[in-house]
Design a protein around this motif. Structure first.
Motif, mmCIF file in Angstrom:
data_model
loop_
_atom_site.group_PDB
_atom_site.id
_atom_site.type_symbol
_atom_site.label_atom_id
_atom_site.label_comp_id
_atom_site.label_asym_id
_atom_site.label_seq_id
_atom_site.Cartn_x
_atom_site.Cartn_y
_atom_site.Cartn_z
ATOM 1 N N GLN A 87 -8.380 1.474 3.140
ATOM 2 C CA GLN A 87 -7.458 0.688 2.322
ATOM 3 C C GLN A 87 -7.389 -0.766 2.797
ATOM 4 O O GLN A 87 -6.969 -1.060 3.905
ATOM 5 N N VAL A 88 -7.798 -1.681 1.917
ATOM 6 C CA VAL A 88 -7.742 -3.110 2.194
ATOM 7 C C VAL A 88 -6.468 -3.685 1.575
ATOM 8 O O VAL A 88 -6.195 -3.474 0.396
ATOM 9 N N PRO A 133 -1.326 7.677 4.256
ATOM 10 C CA PRO A 133 -0.191 8.467 4.759
ATOM 11 C C PRO A 133 -0.586 9.623 5.678
ATOM 12 O O PRO A 133 0.104 9.905 6.656
ATOM 13 N N GLY A 134 -1.698 10.284 5.400
ATOM 14 C CA GLY A 134 -2.114 11.404 6.230
ATOM 15 C C GLY A 134 -3.182 11.056 7.241
ATOM 16 O O GLY A 134 -3.808 11.949 7.823
ATOM 17 N N GLU A 135 -3.384 9.777 7.477
ATOM 18 C CA GLU A 135 -4.417 9.305 8.398
ATOM 19 C C GLU A 135 -3.744 8.788 9.669
ATOM 20 O O GLU A 135 -2.942 7.865 9.623
ATOM 21 N N ASP A 150 -4.795 2.534 17.219
ATOM 22 C CA ASP A 150 -3.383 2.464 16.842
ATOM 23 C C ASP A 150 -3.241 2.433 15.322
ATOM 24 O O ASP A 150 -4.054 1.821 14.625
ATOM 25 N N THR A 151 -2.190 3.107 14.863
ATOM 26 C CA THR A 151 -1.780 3.011 13.456
ATOM 27 C C THR A 151 -0.465 2.240 13.438
ATOM 28 O O THR A 151 0.600 2.785 13.139
ATOM 29 N N THR A 152 -0.572 0.977 13.775
ATOM 30 C CA THR A 152 0.594 0.108 13.910
ATOM 31 C C THR A 152 1.406 0.024 12.627
ATOM 32 O O THR A 152 2.647 -0.061 12.669
ATOM 33 N N THR A 153 0.741 0.044 11.481
ATOM 34 C CA THR A 153 1.459 -0.124 10.214
ATOM 35 C C THR A 153 2.423 1.021 9.945
ATOM 36 O O THR A 153 3.342 0.876 9.124
ATOM 37 N N PHE A 173 7.037 5.863 9.540
ATOM 38 C CA PHE A 173 6.394 7.158 9.726
ATOM 39 C C PHE A 173 6.802 7.781 11.063
ATOM 40 O O PHE A 173 6.565 8.961 11.295
ATOM 41 N N PHE A 174 7.427 6.976 11.938
ATOM 42 C CA PHE A 174 7.925 7.456 13.218
ATOM 43 C C PHE A 174 9.455 7.523 13.203
ATOM 44 O O PHE A 174 10.111 7.336 14.224
#
Length: 346
Positions: free
Chosen positions: A24-25, A56-58, A150-153, A218-219
């Motif tokens: 996703q860009v 969302p699931g990544e 990292d999935t910082t977003t 998400f956290f």
């Protein structure tokens, strides 16, 4: 600082660098639709044009496993030949097990140890590399994968433009092996400044929208907070002198540097740092303009680009410099190892 590498009968080279970013860009125009910002402001102040957001699931382990497998593919080796997997992250899929174990599970790596290094996210590009290097230097591990992911977003407040315009998600993997003496990664110079603890951190902070409904990342109630101006000021005030100190510790000067790779915090900041260090712009490399700030993965992903572009040759002096939350900062000098310099696992 003692240079352990100079006392060993072998070096620790970076055999390959793997990488992976989500599909996703997200463009500046996309952000204009939901944040109080403009493409013009982002480009002028941050220099980011596009960034990647995980689905969302990544999760971190998904990105990290893909980067690890890419590194193995580039080196032409099996992931089953790894002796150790280290993951530098601050966004593990779960509190436990370690993200490294999740990466191993998805990459099909078994029978070896895996653990995480949390050095504050962005500094990991040097901090985690130094940990992996020392395991190879110990003589007990011949092939080590150091994954930065990292999935910082997923820690964003959806209404926070300060973080939203800067960060992207991504992963990279240093594949470390024994190399010829006097080649490879040297012991890093590492620092932290506890007085700046709250300059950039993840707040445990229940938040609501204007209508009173709960706002979640998400956290859960955890959200990234960063005071961008303070990070910039810290970097400009401290990093150039730190680079000179690093080079002096190796009896070298900045004129000996063939390539310097800074943490990919901000396109304009990187070029200001390069100038303040005393190097021409062609001696650095950036990817922040198209990937955003990918935390600890930014340094190895940028170094990977330089390698792919043929900008790094055997024997070149490559310097990596990372900085971020803490304000932890680290630097390492690498005498780049060529293919013929690797001895390979016994």
């Amino acid at each position: 600082m003692t240079n352990i590498a100079s006392e060993l009968p072998f070096g620790v080279g970076i055999r390959a660098i793997g990488g992976h970013v989500p599909e996703q860009v997200v463009t500046n125009a996309d952000l204009e639709k939901r944040l109080d910002t403009t493409d013009e402001w982002i480009t002028r102040h941050i220099g980011v044009v596009t960034r990647r957001h995980s689905a969302p699931g990544e999760w971190t382990s998904d990105l990290g496993a893909a980067a690890l497998l890419d590194a193995c593919d580039r080196a032409g080796i099996s992931p089953h030949s790894l002796d150790l997997v280290i993951c530098g992250t601050y966004t593990p899929d779960h509190m436990i097990p370690a993200a490294a174990v999740g990466i191993m599970r998805k990459a099909g790596v078994n029978g070896v140890p895996g653990f995480d290094v949390n050095s504050g996210g962005c500094p990991g590009g040097v901090f985690a590399l130094d940990v992996g290097t020392k395991f190879v230097q110990s003589g007990h591990y011949r092939r080590v994968a150091v994954v930065l992911a990292d999935t910082t977003t997923k820690l964003f407040d959806p209404e926070d433009r300060n973080c939203g315009v800067i960060f992207g998600d991504g992963a990279a993997c240093y594949l470390l092996e024994r190399s010829a003496p006097q080649t490879g990664v040297t012991s890093a110079l590492l620092r932290s400044d506890p007085a700046t603890y709250e300059t950039a951190y993840v707040q445990r902070d229940p938040r609501t929208y204007a209508d009173g409904s709960p706002k979640k990342s998400f956290f859960g109630d955890n959200f990234t907070y960063m005071h961008g101006r303070s990070v910039r000021d810290f970097a400009l005030d401290n990093v150039p002198g730190f680079v000179h100190e690093l080079m002096e510790s190796h009896a070298m000067t900045v004129e000996d540097i063939d390539l310097i790779v800074f943490h990919q915090a901000n396109y304009h900041l990187i070029h200001l740092l390069t100038e303040k260090v005393g190097l021409p712009p062609e001696k650095t490399v950036t990817n922040v303009e198209r990937l955003g700030n990918t935390s600890g993965a930014g340094v190895p992903l940028a170094l990977r680009d330089a390698v792919d572009q043929g900008r790094v040759k055997p024997g070149d002096v490559v310097v990596l410099v990372s900085f971020g939350a803490g304000m932890s900062h680290g630097g390492t000098v690498i005498r780049w190892a060529g293919e013929d310099d690797f001895t390979g696992p016994a």
